[in-house]
Scaffold this active site. Structure first.
Site, PDB file in Angstrom:
ATOM      1  N   ASP A  30      13.187  -4.539   8.764  1.00  0.00           N
ATOM      2  CA  ASP A  30      11.762  -3.799   7.877  1.00  0.00           C
ATOM      3  C   ASP A  30      11.453  -2.641   9.146  1.00  0.00           C
ATOM      4  O   ASP A  30      11.292  -2.909  10.213  1.00  0.00           O
ATOM      5  CB  ASP A  30      10.651  -4.928   8.001  1.00  0.00           C
ATOM      6  CG  ASP A  30       9.568  -4.350   7.335  1.00  0.00           C
ATOM      7  OD1 ASP A  30       9.249  -3.023   7.349  1.00  0.00           O
ATOM      8  OD2 ASP A  30       8.887  -5.249   6.867  1.00  0.00           O
ATOM      9  N   SER A  67       1.162  -1.169   0.157  1.00  0.00           N
ATOM     10  CA  SER A  67       0.027  -0.127  -0.031  1.00  0.00           C
ATOM     11  C   SER A  67       0.827   1.346  -0.191  1.00  0.00           C
ATOM     12  O   SER A  67       0.532   2.412   0.332  1.00  0.00           O
ATOM     13  CB  SER A  67      -1.093  -0.077   1.128  1.00  0.00           C
ATOM     14  OG  SER A  67      -0.022  -0.044   2.548  1.00  0.00           O
ATOM     15  N   HIS A  79      11.570  -3.631   4.018  1.00  0.00           N
ATOM     16  CA  HIS A  79      10.405  -3.994   3.936  1.00  0.00           C
ATOM     17  C   HIS A  79      10.353  -4.367   2.144  1.00  0.00           C
ATOM     18  O   HIS A  79       9.393  -4.997   1.951  1.00  0.00           O
ATOM     19  CB  HIS A  79       9.682  -2.720   3.825  1.00  0.00           C
ATOM     20  CG  HIS A  79       8.015  -2.999   3.915  1.00  0.00           C
ATOM     21  ND1 HIS A  79       7.482  -4.117   4.811  1.00  0.00           N
ATOM     22  CD2 HIS A  79       7.039  -2.616   3.087  1.00  0.00           C
ATOM     23  CE1 HIS A  79       6.194  -4.182   4.436  1.00  0.00           C
ATOM     24  NE2 HIS A  79       5.979  -3.205   3.435  1.00  0.00           N
ATOM     25  N   SER A 122       2.683  -6.976   2.736  1.00  0.00           N
ATOM     26  CA  SER A 122       2.340  -5.870   3.721  1.00  0.00           C
ATOM     27  C   SER A 122       0.880  -5.847   3.757  1.00  0.00           C
ATOM     28  O   SER A 122       0.191  -6.783   4.235  1.00  0.00           O
ATOM     29  CB  SER A 122       3.012  -4.759   3.254  1.00  0.00           C
ATOM     30  OG  SER A 122       3.054  -3.753   3.985  1.00  0.00           O
ATOM     31  N   PHE A 123       0.082  -4.691   3.229  1.00  0.00           N
ATOM     32  CA  PHE A 123      -1.178  -4.464   3.120  1.00  0.00           C
ATOM     33  C   PHE A 123      -1.805  -5.796   2.681  1.00  0.00           C
ATOM     34  O   PHE A 123      -2.838  -6.505   2.939  1.00  0.00           O
ATOM     35  CB  PHE A 123      -1.493  -3.318   2.635  1.00  0.00           C
ATOM     36  CG  PHE A 123      -2.655  -3.185   1.654  1.00  0.00           C
ATOM     37  CD1 PHE A 123      -3.766  -2.834   2.397  1.00  0.00           C
ATOM     38  CD2 PHE A 123      -2.720  -3.432   0.350  1.00  0.00           C
ATOM     39  CE1 PHE A 123      -5.032  -2.670   1.797  1.00  0.00           C
ATOM     40  CE2 PHE A 123      -3.688  -3.272  -0.440  1.00  0.00           C
ATOM     41  CZ  PHE A 123      -4.948  -2.927   0.174  1.00  0.00           C
TER      42      PHE A 123
END
Length: 286
Positions: A229, A39, A257, A108-109
């Site tokens: 991260d 995101s 990340h 992630s998202f």
């Protein structure tokens, strides 16, 4: 929306859950892989997965949509975004493409959405890959707050690039300018600002699934995280590994990340081996 001619970020257009959706669809064979992006501002499926799609598509079909409100997919007029709506959109992509079951990769998202999708539609998912994943509750990091609170400027984008990557050699002026230009394309920032307004802890919580539901998952799950991260804490993946019975956790040192970018070849091999194991088990069981 103005679309740059011949942009590699443009795949093909389908209608998923009632919305025009830009989707990349490459390769063929076996159980398809669906990849859900993160995101960050200006993100698209291609920007997120461009280094690993060609490798995975050598042996299997790979589907990577721009999720609702992101990239070149439609933005709903009401500008309402949440986990429930994104999961419905993901299922809509599968239904429109006739994908009864997929291996699901979430970043992630996108990991938070993948986890929720596996919980709500367990038979539609064969194996699950979660990379730098949301999906459990944690105090929002300074890095994630910066990502979701991004205000368009080249300097702000440079700062975000520094948050995303451990390998500062990746952070060229060209990359920062490319991502900045992406973030200010017509409609991109307007929808992005509507997704994660302050206070932003509530969006971490919205992406989190109930831990009892996570614990009940029976899917073989590969969890991948960068040790350095600054966006999603390593503790989130440690918690997922504790909760999911059939989980394995791989931690990349000297990695932020962007595991799929900083360690693209290793990431692709790891995912491909994990999915090939399921292919071989299916053949052996016939």
């Amino acid at each position: 929306m103005t679309v740059p001619e011949k942009s590699p970020e443009i795949g093909r257009e389908i209608t998923a859950a009632g919305y025009r959706t830009n989707v990349h669809d490459h390769g063929e064979g076996g159980v398809p892989v669906m990849m859900i992006h993160g995101s960050g501002p200006g993100v698209t499926a291609w920007a997120n997965w461009r280094l690993v799609i060609p490798e995975l598509a050598k042996n299997r079909r790979v589907v990577a949509p721009d999720m609702l409100g992101f990239g070149y997919s439609e933005r709903p007029e009401d500008q309402i975004y949440n986990r429930e709506r994104w999961v419905k959109h993901a299922i809509g992509v599968m239904d429109e493409l006739g994908l009864e079951q997929v291996d699901l990769v979430g970043n992630s998202f996108g990991g938070g959405l993948a986890l929720a999708l596996a919980i709500e539609h367990p038979k539609r998912i064969r194996r699950l890959v979660l990379m730098g994943s949301a999906g459990v509750r944690f105090p929002i990091t300074e890095g994630l707050d910066e990502v979701w609170g991004y205000e368009p400027s080249l300097d702000n984008m440079r700062r975000l690039m520094d948050v995303f990557a451990f390998n500062k050699g990746l952070l060229t002026d060209e990359l920062a300018e490319m991502r900045y230009e992406a973030s200010i394309r017509p409609g991109f920032q307007e929808s992005f600002a509507a997704m994660f307004p302050a206070p932003r802890q509530r969006w971490v919580d919205n992406l989190a699934s109930n831990e009892d539901d996570i614990r009940a998952l029976t899917h073989e799950t590969l969890i991948i995280h960068g040790r350095e991260d600054e966006v999603i804490p390593l503790e989130a993946s440690l918690r997922l590994a504790e909760l999911i019975d059939r989980a394995q956790l791989h931690v990349f040192g000297r990695c932020g990340h962007w595991t799929q970018i900083e360690h693209a070849d290793r990431f692709a091999r790891l995912v491909n081996d994990f999915l090939t194991e399921a292919d071989q088990a299916a053949v052996g069981g016939n």
